[in-house]
Design a protein around this motif. Structure first.
Motif, PDB file in Angstrom:
ATOM      1  N   TYR A  35      -3.965   8.769  19.766  1.00 18.78           N
ATOM      2  CA  TYR A  35      -4.613   7.886  20.727  1.00 18.78           C
ATOM      3  C   TYR A  35      -3.595   6.864  21.237  1.00 18.78           C
ATOM      4  O   TYR A  35      -2.662   6.486  20.533  1.00 18.78           O
ATOM      5  N   GLU A  44      -7.663   5.419  23.604  1.00 22.31           N
ATOM      6  CA  GLU A  44      -8.017   6.588  24.416  1.00 22.31           C
ATOM      7  C   GLU A  44      -7.239   7.790  23.905  1.00 22.31           C
ATOM      8  O   GLU A  44      -6.038   7.700  23.640  1.00 22.31           O
ATOM      9  N   GLN A  59      -5.709  14.595  28.587  1.00 21.63           N
ATOM     10  CA  GLN A  59      -5.300  13.241  28.974  1.00 21.63           C
ATOM     11  C   GLN A  59      -3.829  12.961  28.639  1.00 21.63           C
ATOM     12  O   GLN A  59      -3.382  11.817  28.771  1.00 21.63           O
TER      13      GLN A  59
ATOM     14  N   GLY B   1     -10.092   6.047  31.841  1.00 14.72           N
ATOM     15  CA  GLY B   1     -10.875   7.027  31.130  1.00 14.72           C
ATOM     16  C   GLY B   1     -12.274   6.511  30.826  1.00 14.72           C
ATOM     17  O   GLY B   1     -12.592   5.345  31.022  1.00 14.72           O
ATOM     18  N   GLN B   2     -13.118   7.385  30.332  1.00 12.18           N
ATOM     19  CA  GLN B   2     -14.495   7.013  30.036  1.00 12.18           C
ATOM     20  C   GLN B   2     -14.552   6.020  28.888  1.00 12.18           C
ATOM     21  O   GLN B   2     -13.860   6.201  27.880  1.00 12.18           O
ATOM     22  N   GLN B   3     -15.340   4.976  29.018  1.00 11.70           N
ATOM     23  CA  GLN B   3     -15.528   4.014  27.945  1.00 11.70           C
ATOM     24  C   GLN B   3     -16.989   3.613  27.866  1.00 11.70           C
ATOM     25  O   GLN B   3     -17.731   3.712  28.822  1.00 11.70           O
ATOM     26  N   SER B  25     -24.278   3.518  26.564  1.00  5.02           N
ATOM     27  CA  SER B  25     -23.566   4.610  27.228  1.00  5.02           C
ATOM     28  C   SER B  25     -24.496   5.304  28.211  1.00  5.02           C
ATOM     29  O   SER B  25     -25.711   5.306  28.041  1.00  5.02           O
ATOM     30  N   SER B  27     -24.082   8.450  28.556  1.00  8.83           N
ATOM     31  CA  SER B  27     -24.099   9.788  27.953  1.00  8.83           C
ATOM     32  C   SER B  27     -24.690   9.739  26.555  1.00  8.83           C
ATOM     33  O   SER B  27     -24.662   8.717  25.881  1.00  8.83           O
ATOM     34  N   ALA B  90     -17.766   3.390  18.841  1.00 10.55           N
ATOM     35  CA  ALA B  90     -17.208   4.648  19.332  1.00 10.55           C
ATOM     36  C   ALA B  90     -18.272   5.721  19.227  1.00 10.55           C
ATOM     37  O   ALA B  90     -18.978   5.806  18.213  1.00 10.55           O
ATOM     38  N   LYS B 101     -13.634  14.198  20.477  1.00 11.53           N
ATOM     39  CA  LYS B 101     -12.970  13.036  21.053  1.00 11.53           C
ATOM     40  C   LYS B 101     -13.843  11.808  20.895  1.00 11.53           C
ATOM     41  O   LYS B 101     -15.010  11.809  21.281  1.00 11.53           O
ATOM     42  N   ILE B 103     -15.027   8.270  22.087  1.00 11.62           N
ATOM     43  CA  ILE B 103     -15.070   7.416  23.268  1.00 11.62           C
ATOM     44  C   ILE B 103     -15.340   6.007  22.769  1.00 11.62           C
ATOM     45  O   ILE B 103     -16.368   5.761  22.127  1.00 11.62           O
TER      46      ILE B 103
END
Lengths: 115, 114
Positions: A35, A44, A59, B1-3, B25, B27, B90, B101, B103
């Motif tokens: 990350y 990220e 990414q 990026g998505q947060q 979120s 999502s 997260a 992943k 977020i």
């Protein structure tokens, strides 16, 4: 207690130079993540490995970044050439997907400063 | 990026007070995690939540997985000076046998006055 190891802890380099970071995950963890965390933001994902295979590198700026985990244990992240905007904390994490808990454990990070 | 949307961004409280922070979120996630990060260190896992509606405690910390699976909150009771740091939520959608992943939210910076 098992921990994720990272080195170096701090790295200062000049732009256009090459840098490399190393990570050793918790023993037995098949999944390894790199990350990037910019100051004041959450981490990220750059790349995810399952054993020695890349699962997600969508990414990762592939023109200058590369990552490998040749034997499915420790991993190296490289930047060549480094740019000013690469200054950040680079974090490695690992998890054991078997059993599916999703918990990821982070190392102490490498703080990169590009001058 | 998505947060994720995490609030508040910062809190300054008196020792002994309770603290509450939350994450939302757009999502759905099937797992929520809460981390604490000290300056110059990596995030440390505090609590993991796996089911909608789940309420889990870890000492003075309590976290809940929202019923809609789009939110989570973290409470800290009777804060002490060592609670100082940045707290991150997260979300993750686990892919069986492949992890997933994370977020992250933007973080809540907590300051505690003795």
């Amino acid at each position: 207690e098992a921990e994720v190891a990272q080195s170096p802890r701090y790295k200062i380099t000049e732009k256009s130079q090459a840098v490399a970071f190393w990570c050793d995950p918790i023993s037995g963890h098949a999944t390894l993540y790199w990350y990037r965390q910019i100051l004041g933001q959450g981490p990220e994902l750059l790349v995810q490995f399952q054993d020695e295979s890349v699962v997600d590198d969508s990414q990762l700026p592939k023109d200058r970044f590369s990552a490998e985990r040749l034997k499915g244990v420790d991993s190296t992240l490289k930047i060549q050439p480094a740019e000013l905007g690469d200054s950040a904390m680079y974090l490695c994490a690992s998890s054991s997907p078997w059993g599916g808990t999703g918990e990821q454990f982070f190392g102490p990070g490498t703080r990169l400063t590009v001058l | 990026g998505q947060q994720l949307n995490q609030s508040p961004q910062s809190m300054f409280i008196q020792e002994g007070e309770d603290v509450s922070m939350n994450c939302t979120s757009s999502s759905i996630f099937n797992t929520w995690l809460w981390y604490k990060q000290d300056p110059g260190e990596g995030p440390v896992l505090l609590i993991a939540l796996y089911k909608a509606g789940e309420l889990t405690s870890n000492g003075r910390l309590t976290a809940q997985f929202g019923i809609t699976r789009k939110d989570s909150f973290l409470n800290i009771s009777a804060s002490i000076p060592s609670d100082v740091g940045i707290y991150f939520c997260a979300g993750i959608n686990m892919i069986y046998n492949q992890g997933g992943k994370l977020i992250f939210g933007q973080g809540t910076e907590l300051s505690v006055k003795p």
